[in-house]
Motif scaffolding. Structure first.
Motif, PDB file in Angstrom:
ATOM      1  N   GLU A  96      -3.371   4.117  -1.756  1.00  0.00           N
ATOM      2  CA  GLU A  96      -3.625   3.286  -2.937  1.00  0.00           C
ATOM      3  C   GLU A  96      -3.109   1.879  -2.679  1.00  0.00           C
ATOM      4  O   GLU A  96      -1.977   1.679  -2.230  1.00  0.00           O
ATOM      5  N   ILE A  97      -3.954   0.867  -2.947  1.00  0.00           N
ATOM      6  CA  ILE A  97      -3.567  -0.531  -2.797  1.00  0.00           C
ATOM      7  C   ILE A  97      -2.866  -0.949  -4.080  1.00  0.00           C
ATOM      8  O   ILE A  97      -3.454  -0.906  -5.168  1.00  0.00           O
ATOM      9  N   LEU A  98      -1.607  -1.374  -3.968  1.00  0.00           N
ATOM     10  CA  LEU A  98      -0.823  -1.764  -5.131  1.00  0.00           C
ATOM     11  C   LEU A  98      -0.918  -3.266  -5.396  1.00  0.00           C
ATOM     12  O   LEU A  98      -0.919  -3.688  -6.552  1.00  0.00           O
ATOM     13  N   SER A  99      -0.985  -4.080  -4.344  1.00  0.00           N
ATOM     14  CA  SER A  99      -1.149  -5.515  -4.511  1.00  0.00           C
ATOM     15  C   SER A  99      -1.609  -6.136  -3.201  1.00  0.00           C
ATOM     16  O   SER A  99      -1.391  -5.585  -2.123  1.00  0.00           O
ATOM     17  N   VAL A 100      -2.250  -7.302  -3.327  1.00  0.00           N
ATOM     18  CA  VAL A 100      -2.667  -8.111  -2.174  1.00  0.00           C
ATOM     19  C   VAL A 100      -2.237  -9.529  -2.474  1.00  0.00           C
ATOM     20  O   VAL A 100      -2.642 -10.117  -3.485  1.00  0.00           O
ATOM     21  N   ASP A 101      -1.384 -10.080  -1.606  1.00  0.00           N
ATOM     22  CA  ASP A 101      -0.835 -11.420  -1.824  1.00  0.00           C
ATOM     23  C   ASP A 101      -0.994 -12.262  -0.565  1.00  0.00           C
ATOM     24  O   ASP A 101      -1.108 -11.735   0.545  1.00  0.00           O
ATOM     25  N   LEU A 102      -0.940 -13.578  -0.752  1.00  0.00           N
ATOM     26  CA  LEU A 102      -0.897 -14.479   0.391  1.00  0.00           C
ATOM     27  C   LEU A 102       0.544 -14.578   0.859  1.00  0.00           C
ATOM     28  O   LEU A 102       1.462 -14.549   0.054  1.00  0.00           O
ATOM     29  N   PRO A 103       0.782 -14.687   2.163  1.00  0.00           N
ATOM     30  CA  PRO A 103       2.166 -14.788   2.661  1.00  0.00           C
ATOM     31  C   PRO A 103       2.829 -16.099   2.263  1.00  0.00           C
ATOM     32  O   PRO A 103       2.227 -17.042   1.927  1.00  0.00           O
ATOM     33  N   ARG A 142       0.843  -1.185   0.000  1.00  0.00           N
ATOM     34  CA  ARG A 142       0.000   0.000   0.000  1.00  0.00           C
ATOM     35  C   ARG A 142       0.883   1.240   0.000  1.00  0.00           C
ATOM     36  O   ARG A 142       1.885   1.308   0.692  1.00  0.00           O
ATOM     37  N   ASN A 143       0.485   2.237  -0.788  1.00  0.00           N
ATOM     38  CA  ASN A 143       1.159   3.528  -0.743  1.00  0.00           C
ATOM     39  C   ASN A 143       0.606   4.267   0.468  1.00  0.00           C
ATOM     40  O   ASN A 143      -0.564   4.640   0.496  1.00  0.00           O
ATOM     41  N   VAL A 144       1.442   4.463   1.487  1.00  0.00           N
ATOM     42  CA  VAL A 144       0.951   5.051   2.729  1.00  0.00           C
ATOM     43  C   VAL A 144       0.659   6.541   2.595  1.00  0.00           C
ATOM     44  O   VAL A 144       0.008   7.122   3.463  1.00  0.00           O
ATOM     45  N   SER A 145       1.103   7.169   1.504  1.00  0.00           N
ATOM     46  CA  SER A 145       0.793   8.583   1.278  1.00  0.00           C
ATOM     47  C   SER A 145      -0.601   8.765   0.703  1.00  0.00           C
ATOM     48  O   SER A 145      -1.341   9.648   1.109  1.00  0.00           O
ATOM     49  N   SER A 146      -0.962   7.918  -0.261  1.00  0.00           N
ATOM     50  CA  SER A 146      -2.245   8.064  -0.947  1.00  0.00           C
ATOM     51  C   SER A 146      -3.259   6.984  -0.566  1.00  0.00           C
ATOM     52  O   SER A 146      -4.403   7.053  -0.975  1.00  0.00           O
TER      53      SER A 146
END
Length: 83
Positions: free
Chosen positions: A76-83, A70-74
């Motif tokens: 915006e979610i950039l990706s979601v992955d499983l660990p 996640r871009n902590v400034s905006s």
């Protein structure tokens, strides 16, 4: 903000719990006595702007642990992955 769970699809943020920064690792000395490693891990964090990898937990859904970039400034979610 919505997260796209790999198991459940796009969901509202209220279904998830932020847990911690995924780039940090706990010190392995047990933590019985305060050491510089533990002090740095608990208190000394950089507050850098830009993308950051974070652990999130899907508490109101499939109960999966996720690594969200996640871009902590905006936010915006950039990706979601499983660990």
């Amino acid at each position: 903000m919505r997260l796209n769970c790999p198991h459940c699809g796009p969901r509202g943020l209220d279904e998830f719990i932020y847990t911690r920064d995924a780039a940090l690792s706990r010190p392995r000395d047990g933590g019985a006595a305060p050491t510089q490693n533990w002090i740095d891990y608990v208190y000394m964090r950089e507050n850098a702007a830009g993308p950051r990898r974070e652990y999130w937990y899907h508490s109101a859904g499939c109960h999966a642990w996720l690594i969200v970039t996640r871009n902590v400034s905006s936010h915006e979610i950039l990706s979601v992955d499983l660990p």
